[in-house]
Design a protein around this motif. Structure first.
Motif, PDB file in Angstrom:
ATOM      1  N   ALA A  48       7.382 -96.516  23.753  1.00  0.00           N
ATOM      2  CA  ALA A  48       7.036 -96.079  25.108  1.00  0.00           C
ATOM      3  C   ALA A  48       5.659 -95.429  25.115  1.00  0.00           C
ATOM      4  CB  ALA A  48       8.060 -95.074  25.614  1.00  0.00           C
ATOM      5  N   ILE A  49       5.056 -95.446  26.278  1.00  0.00           N
ATOM      6  CA  ILE A  49       3.810 -94.695  26.507  1.00  0.00           C
ATOM      7  C   ILE A  49       3.929 -94.058  27.886  1.00  0.00           C
ATOM      8  CG2 ILE A  49       1.297 -94.752  26.585  1.00  0.00           C
ATOM      9  CD1 ILE A  49       1.364 -97.496  25.285  1.00  0.00           C
TER      10      ILE A  49
ATOM     11  N   GLY B  78      10.601 -86.052  32.309  1.00  0.00           N
ATOM     12  CA  GLY B  78      11.109 -86.006  33.683  1.00  0.00           C
ATOM     13  C   GLY B  78      10.026 -85.962  34.740  1.00  0.00           C
ATOM     14  N   THR B  79       8.789 -85.781  34.325  1.00  0.00           N
ATOM     15  CA  THR B  79       7.719 -85.645  35.327  1.00  0.00           C
ATOM     16  C   THR B  79       6.563 -86.617  35.060  1.00  0.00           C
ATOM     17  OG1 THR B  79       6.656 -83.913  33.997  1.00  0.00           O
ATOM     18  CG2 THR B  79       8.197 -83.171  35.694  1.00  0.00           C
ATOM     19  N   CYS B  80       6.797 -87.575  34.155  1.00  0.00           N
ATOM     20  CA  CYS B  80       5.670 -88.393  33.689  1.00  0.00           C
ATOM     21  C   CYS B  80       5.381 -89.605  34.575  1.00  0.00           C
ATOM     22  CB  CYS B  80       5.952 -88.874  32.268  1.00  0.00           C
ATOM     23  SG  CYS B  80       7.276 -90.094  32.177  1.00  0.00           S
ATOM     24  N   GLU B  81       4.272 -90.219  34.273  1.00  0.00           N
ATOM     25  CA  GLU B  81       3.919 -91.509  34.855  1.00  0.00           C
ATOM     26  C   GLU B  81       4.123 -92.547  33.744  1.00  0.00           C
ATOM     27  OE1 GLU B  81       0.078 -91.365  36.690  1.00  0.00           O
ATOM     28  OE2 GLU B  81      -0.045 -93.548  36.820  1.00  0.00           O
TER      29      GLU B  81
ATOM     30  N   PRO C 228      -0.670 -99.213  34.966  1.00  0.00           N
ATOM     31  CA  PRO C 228      -0.378 -99.260  33.519  1.00  0.00           C
ATOM     32  C   PRO C 228      -1.377-100.093  32.738  1.00  0.00           C
ATOM     33  CG  PRO C 228       1.654 -99.446  34.763  1.00  0.00           C
ATOM     34  CD  PRO C 228       0.544 -99.457  35.775  1.00  0.00           C
ATOM     35  N   ALA C 229      -1.774-101.228  33.285  1.00  0.00           N
ATOM     36  CA  ALA C 229      -2.726-102.089  32.561  1.00  0.00           C
ATOM     37  C   ALA C 229      -4.060-101.370  32.345  1.00  0.00           C
ATOM     38  CB  ALA C 229      -2.946-103.386  33.331  1.00  0.00           C
TER      39      ALA C 229
ATOM     40  N   ILE D 138       3.816 -95.675  31.560  1.00  0.00           N
ATOM     41  CA  ILE D 138       2.814 -96.719  31.303  1.00  0.00           C
ATOM     42  C   ILE D 138       3.512 -97.929  30.674  1.00  0.00           C
ATOM     43  CG2 ILE D 138       0.713 -97.301  29.998  1.00  0.00           C
ATOM     44  CD1 ILE D 138       0.003 -94.273  30.143  1.00  0.00           C
ATOM     45  N   GLU D 139       4.453 -97.635  29.796  1.00  0.00           N
ATOM     46  CA  GLU D 139       5.178 -98.707  29.104  1.00  0.00           C
ATOM     47  C   GLU D 139       6.504 -98.133  28.608  1.00  0.00           C
ATOM     48  OE1 GLU D 139       2.657-101.657  26.586  1.00  0.00           O
ATOM     49  OE2 GLU D 139       3.833-100.520  25.144  1.00  0.00           O
ATOM     50  N   GLY D 140       7.550 -98.945  28.584  1.00  0.00           N
ATOM     51  CA  GLY D 140       8.830 -98.519  28.011  1.00  0.00           C
ATOM     52  C   GLY D 140       9.661 -97.663  28.954  1.00  0.00           C
ATOM     53  N   SER D 141       9.800 -98.107  30.179  1.00  0.00           N
ATOM     54  CA  SER D 141      10.543 -97.288  31.156  1.00  0.00           C
ATOM     55  C   SER D 141      12.000 -97.091  30.749  1.00  0.00           C
ATOM     56  CB  SER D 141      10.455 -97.903  32.558  1.00  0.00           C
ATOM     57  OG  SER D 141      10.982 -99.201  32.539  1.00  0.00           O
ATOM     58  N   ASP D 142      12.622 -98.095  30.093  1.00  0.00           N
ATOM     59  CA  ASP D 142      14.024 -97.931  29.672  1.00  0.00           C
ATOM     60  C   ASP D 142      14.151 -96.840  28.608  1.00  0.00           C
ATOM     61  OD1 ASP D 142      14.761 -99.889  31.392  1.00  0.00           O
ATOM     62  OD2 ASP D 142      14.988-101.476  29.881  1.00  0.00           O
ATOM     63  N   TRP D 143      13.210 -96.833  27.659  1.00  0.00           N
ATOM     64  CA  TRP D 143      13.229 -95.807  26.608  1.00  0.00           C
ATOM     65  C   TRP D 143      13.087 -94.418  27.242  1.00  0.00           C
ATOM     66  CZ3 TRP D 143      10.436 -91.748  24.807  1.00  0.00           C
ATOM     67  CH2 TRP D 143      10.672 -91.309  23.510  1.00  0.00           C
ATOM     68  N   ILE D 144      12.130 -94.297  28.149  1.00  0.00           N
ATOM     69  CA  ILE D 144      11.867 -92.993  28.784  1.00  0.00           C
ATOM     70  C   ILE D 144      13.081 -92.527  29.589  1.00  0.00           C
ATOM     71  CG2 ILE D 144      10.448 -91.831  30.540  1.00  0.00           C
ATOM     72  CD1 ILE D 144       8.103 -93.677  29.524  1.00  0.00           C
ATOM     73  N   LYS D 145      13.680 -93.458  30.322  1.00  0.00           N
ATOM     74  CA  LYS D 145      14.849 -93.103  31.136  1.00  0.00           C
ATOM     75  C   LYS D 145      16.007 -92.670  30.240  1.00  0.00           C
ATOM     76  CE  LYS D 145      17.851 -95.101  34.662  1.00  0.00           C
ATOM     77  NZ  LYS D 145      18.261 -96.356  35.298  1.00  0.00           N
TER      78      LYS D 145
END
Lengths: 257, 90
Positions: free
Chosen positions: A22-23, A123-126, A3-4, A128-135
């Motif tokens: 998120a990213i 559902g298929t991403c990697e 991510p960095a 980078i930032e904001g895992s809670d938002w994405i989930k």
């Protein structure tokens, strides 16, 4: 890439706004389907509109109806960066509610491929930032009517192409009927893929999506034989058209909206 | 009434539109629309352009554990109606 590393490249290319929800990175490369020429797609979600430079303002459904997109090359690969608003994601979610679908309201407007990719790729991403938002967003769309809405739209287009193909065949225009039947086949498979959770619509990935989704009752070999027109006989095009139409009808029978 | 018999081989016209939801199985062609019952849906699904009405009835009789003669009458009645509406050819 860590991510960095992603964040450093985005910052270096003036593509990193200060406050982000998120990213995520997504697309063929992230799914393992990419190649040396593939772009890397980056989704950047914020609460305030992107103020930096863009290469295009793509038209989308979600208000205000535009999507700022940046593009640059890094280490020989093109990066496409889409700047989405969190409120646009809310609008897409509202568009895909079960209430709207059951009331038939989702039929009129159509989401763009960009919006559909945004949702599917949660559902298929990697991350980078904001895992809670994405989930959370992934769960919200999973509970929405997205699969049924997109399958219903594909079935509607299938019906139109089928009527075209049969009408053309009856009129003796086999050449046009073949093309209409090919379109029908694409829409039928898209509908089947949609209810199986593979609802991105890019035709070039249709075979990969079929292999990934492995839907019950339809063999990949049967699909691929029709897609590649394996048994097409130019002296008797009706045979391939009828096979393709029959295959489409079998698919339509399998799809529960 | 059509001249459909137990030896007829029904076919689905390729331009029949089909929609299935949790509670409905709709088939339509032109302005004709039918919402098939679960049994009628099973009969519809057995239509493959090769099986006769008797073949289809035999499968349905086995599936629902009903006398073949009873199923034959029901299947003929269903297919006759669908044929009149242009939703089945034979």
């Amino acid at each position: 890439m860590e991510p960095a590393g992603y964040l450093a490249v985005l910052a270096e290319n003036a593509a990193l706004p200060p406050d982000r929800c998120a990213i995520y990175a997504a697309g063929s490369l992230v799914r393992g389907w990419g190649n040396g020429k593939s772009d890397l797609d980056i989704y950047l979600i914020t609460e305030v509109p992107w103020q930096g430079g863009v290469v295009s303002l793509d038209r989308i459904w979600a208000p205000p109806g535009v999507l700022p997109v940046q593009a640059f090359y890094w280490d020989g690969r093109r990066w496409d960066v889409e700047h989405w608003l969190d409120s646009q994601v809310d609008e897409v979610l509202r568009f895909l509610s079960w209430e709207r679908f059951e009331a038939g309201e989702a039929k009129g407007a159509t989401l763009t491929d960009a919006e559909i990719a945004l949702i599917h790729r949660l559902g298929t991403c990697e991350v980078i930032e904001g895992s809670d938002w994405i989930k959370q967003r992934h769960q919200e769309f999973d509970r929405s009517a997205v699969k049924s809405v997109l399958a219903a739209q594909a079935l509607y287009r299938l019906d139109l192409c089928t009527e075209d193909a049969i009408g053309m065949l009856e009129a003796g225009d086999a050449m046009s009927a073949v093309l209409a039947a090919r379109q029908a086949l694409g829409f039928a498979v898209d509908a089947l893929m949609a209810v199986n959770g593979e609802f991105e619509r890019s035709p070039k990935w249709r075979a990969k999506r079929m292999l990934t989704a492995t839907p019950d009752g339809i063999s990949f070999e049967d699909y691929w034989s029709l897609e590649t027109m394996n048994n097409y006989d130019p002296r008797n095009p009706d045979l391939w058209i009828n096979d393709a139409m029959g295959f489409c009808q079998r698919i339509a029978e399998m799809i529960e909206l | 009434m059509s001249d459909l018999t137990t030896d007829s081989v029904p076919r689905k016209p390729l331009d029949v539109r089909i929609r299935k939801s949790k509670s409905k199985f709709l088939i339509a062609r032109g302005n004709e629309v039918r919402d098939l019952s679960p049994t009628a849906e099973s009969i519809w699904r057995e239509i493959d352009g090769k099986a006769t009405v008797r073949d289809i009835s035999r499968i349905i009789a086995g599936e629902f554990d009903v006398e073949l003669d009873v199923v034959l009458v029901d299947t003929l009645e269903l297919l006759d109606g669908l044929s009149d509406a242009g939703l089945v050819d034979y």
